[in-house]
Design a protein around this motif. Structure first.
Motif, short mmCIF file in Angstrom:
data_model
loop_
_atom_site.label_atom_id
_atom_site.label_comp_id
_atom_site.label_asym_id
_atom_site.label_seq_id
_atom_site.Cartn_x
_atom_site.Cartn_y
_atom_site.Cartn_z
N LEU A 166 0.90 -1.27 -0.02
CA LEU A 166 -0.14 0.00 -0.01
C LEU A 166 0.69 1.34 0.04
O LEU A 166 1.73 1.33 0.71
CB LEU A 166 -0.91 0.01 1.16
CG LEU A 166 -1.86 -1.26 1.48
CD1 LEU A 166 -2.70 -1.01 2.74
CD2 LEU A 166 -3.00 -1.19 0.01
N ARG A 185 -0.32 7.51 -0.08
CA ARG A 185 -1.76 7.87 -0.10
C ARG A 185 -2.89 7.14 0.39
O ARG A 185 -3.89 7.43 1.05
CB ARG A 185 -2.22 8.53 -1.52
CG ARG A 185 -3.58 9.19 -1.66
CD ARG A 185 -3.44 10.69 -0.91
NE ARG A 185 -4.46 11.00 -0.83
CZ ARG A 185 -5.30 11.66 0.47
NH1 ARG A 185 -4.68 11.65 1.65
NH2 ARG A 185 -6.51 11.86 0.50
N THR A 186 -2.73 5.77 0.21
CA THR A 186 -3.77 4.77 0.39
C THR A 186 -3.56 4.70 2.18
O THR A 186 -4.69 4.68 2.62
CB THR A 186 -3.47 3.41 0.01
OG1 THR A 186 -3.23 3.48 -1.41
CG2 THR A 186 -4.43 2.51 0.18
N SER A 187 -2.65 4.83 2.55
CA SER A 187 -2.26 4.67 3.94
C SER A 187 -2.92 5.92 4.66
O SER A 187 -3.36 5.80 5.91
CB SER A 187 -0.59 4.41 4.55
OG SER A 187 -0.14 3.30 3.88
N LEU A 229 -6.59 5.58 4.60
CA LEU A 229 -6.84 4.40 5.76
C LEU A 229 -6.64 4.93 7.23
O LEU A 229 -7.74 4.81 8.11
CB LEU A 229 -6.21 3.13 5.71
CG LEU A 229 -6.36 2.56 4.19
CD1 LEU A 229 -5.61 1.23 4.09
CD2 LEU A 229 -7.96 2.00 4.46
N GLN A 287 -4.45 -7.78 5.17
CA GLN A 287 -5.31 -6.46 5.30
C GLN A 287 -6.56 -6.77 5.40
O GLN A 287 -7.21 -5.92 6.24
CB GLN A 287 -4.83 -5.76 3.84
CG GLN A 287 -3.48 -5.43 3.68
CD GLN A 287 -3.32 -4.97 2.18
OE1 GLN A 287 -4.20 -4.41 1.59
NE2 GLN A 287 -1.93 -4.86 1.53
#
Ligand SMILES: Cc1cc2nc3c(=O)[nH]c(=O)nc-3n(C[C@H](O)[C@H](O)[C@H](O)COP(=O)(O)OP(=O)(O)OC[C@H]3O[C@@H](n4cnc5c(N)ncnc54)[C@H](O)[C@@H]3O)c2cc1C
Length: 146
Positions: free
Chosen positions: A60, A63-65, A68, A103
């Motif tokens: 990941l 930006r995804t982290s 989230l 995940q």
């Protein structure tokens, strides 16, 4: 011999698919929808523990982290991941490396804490729109700010 049609069940939101998108969508809704545990169902055709034997996503990116993290889901991933980074600058400035099945386990656990269980194996086989159904009234109070 005649067969009896199963009794209809009603639910406000049916999410089909227990991959990352379905799980996170259900979780995001559960954060905002009152009585979400009674209004959201999420189904998945595969028993998830066995589906991703060889995994799929593994990394990941920041930006995804960050997204989230805004949902409160990134810390649990960070506890289990391999952090692939060249420096320790910004908080989520690294590739978070964790197999997709783990995940998804984090997302399923968060959802379960909201009272919503992924139902698997359950397959959506057909969709029909019942035009004759009496429309319900949407209460502004229940669904968000006026
Ligand atoms: C080899 C590989 C490597 C990848 N690596 C990365 C990576 O490193 N980083 C990254 O971010 N992404 C990666 N991806 C992409 C990532 O796996 C996908 O973006 C992600 O799985 C998409 O999530 P999703 O929830 O939209 O779909 P899915 O994960 O496909 O979930 C959809 C779910 O819906 C279920 N479903 C479908 N039809 C029905 C039905 N009728 N009834 C009930 N359930 C149903 C399916 O069984 C499935 O579990 C990779 C993908 C592959 C294949």
């Amino acid at each position: 011999m005649g067969s009896t049609a199963p009794e209809a069940e009603h639910v406000d939101v049916l999410i089909v698919g227990g991959g990352p998108v379905g799980l996170i969508t259900a979780y995001q809704l559960a954060l905002t929808l009152p009585h979400a545990d009674k209004r959201i169902r999420i189904i998945e055709q595969h028993p998830k523990s066995s589906q991703d034997k060889y995994s799929r996503a593994i990394a990941l990116f920041p930006r995804t982290s960050e997204v989230l993290d805004q949902l409160g889901l990134a810390d649990a991933l960070a506890q289990q991941c391999f952090a692939c980074q060249s420096s320790a600058s910004a908080v989520w400035d690294f590739a978070l490396v964790l197999r997709q099945k783990y995940q998804e386990e984090v997302f399923r656990t968060a959802l379960k804490e909201k009272g919503i269980m992924l139902e698997a194996p359950v397959t959506l086989v057909d969709v029909a729109v019942d035009e004759g159904l009496k429309k319900g009234r949407v209460s502004q109070h229940s669904y968000g700010p006026r």
